[in-house]
Design an enzyme around this catalytic site. Sequence first.
Site, PDB file in Angstrom:
ATOM      1  CG  ASN A 157      -1.642   1.143   1.274  1.00  0.00           C
ATOM      2  OD1 ASN A 157      -1.407   2.441   1.153  1.00  0.00           O
ATOM      3  ND2 ASN A 157      -2.947   0.886   2.036  1.00  0.00           N
ATOM      4  CD  GLU A 190      -6.444 -16.082   0.636  1.00  0.00           C
ATOM      5  OE1 GLU A 190      -7.670 -16.034   0.923  1.00  0.00           O
ATOM      6  OE2 GLU A 190      -5.717 -17.013   0.283  1.00  0.00           O
ATOM      7  CG  ASP A 213      -3.918  -6.319   8.808  1.00  0.00           C
ATOM      8  OD1 ASP A 213      -3.786  -6.323   7.566  1.00  0.00           O
ATOM      9  OD2 ASP A 213      -5.012  -6.148   9.479  1.00  0.00           O
ATOM     10  N   GLY A 235      -6.854   6.025   1.865  1.00  0.00           N
ATOM     11  CA  GLY A 235      -8.086   5.045   2.253  1.00  0.00           C
ATOM     12  C   GLY A 235      -9.317   6.049   2.885  1.00  0.00           C
ATOM     13  CE1 TYR A 236     -13.606   2.581   3.980  1.00  0.00           C
ATOM     14  CE2 TYR A 236     -11.457   1.695   4.328  1.00  0.00           C
ATOM     15  CZ  TYR A 236     -12.637   1.476   4.049  1.00  0.00           C
ATOM     16  OH  TYR A 236     -13.208   0.351   3.393  1.00  0.00           O
ATOM     17  CG  HIS A 249      -4.523   4.491  13.029  1.00  0.00           C
ATOM     18  ND1 HIS A 249      -4.701   5.575  12.268  1.00  0.00           N
ATOM     19  CD2 HIS A 249      -4.506   3.704  12.061  1.00  0.00           C
ATOM     20  CE1 HIS A 249      -4.876   5.484  11.010  1.00  0.00           C
ATOM     21  NE2 HIS A 249      -4.763   4.528  10.738  1.00  0.00           N
TER      22      HIS A 249
END
Length: 200
Positions: free
Chosen positions: A14, A44, A73, A157-158, A184
């Site tokens: 990312n 995965e 993550d 992202g968000y 975070h």
Amino acid sequence: MPQPPPRLVLATHNPGKVREISALLAPLGVGVIAAGDLGLPEPEETEDSFAGNALLKARAAASSSGLPALSDDSGLEVAALGGAPGVVSARWAGPEKDFGVAMARVERELAASGTLDRSARFVCALALAQPDGAQAVFEGQLRGALTWPPRGKNGFGYDPIFVPEGQEKTCGEMTPEAKHAISHRAMAFKKLLAFWGAPA
Ligand code: ITT
């Protein structure tokens, strides 16, 4: 006390995370190689926790590169959606990784839930894995509320729909420095620095 390694693999594909984690690591003088630049595959994510998936990604990168690996993550947990999208935050953007689609889904599901509760949090688990099998995980969170429509082009992202507690701007409107002061990811990183015995 473990020391920061001279070089490590950033076990993420990312680009937003590569940017933020490289900036956090820069003052330590740690050389960073992105997993994509080494041609490492994207494992995965089969675990149901942020920590579990972070460890899975760091271990895979450490064993295929022979270097220490740091993975991230993370995701968005929306209280009124029972914590969704959570560990599948990336998947809500679909194969095109379109976060316009993912943010619209959050807003649609929130509206359908019929609640006025717009509280949410970002969660980040950073995992460090050594090729010899040693490993550790550090977690951080950022509480806030969701806004609509999306605002701001910074971050990833968000970020454009997330307003941190006590702030008016979305993470998408904040400078990278302002996001690093509270995020975070930065909170998890502080714990990693303490583990390395490095000044925060
Ligand atoms: P890697 O697994 O290769 O690291 P990914 O994007 O698939 O990349 P995750 O499975 O951890 O990573 O998905 C986390 C998603 O949560 C990420 O794609 C973002 O959309 C979102 N997210 C995480 N941290 C965020 C942040 O600081 N700001 C906005 N969105 C964030």
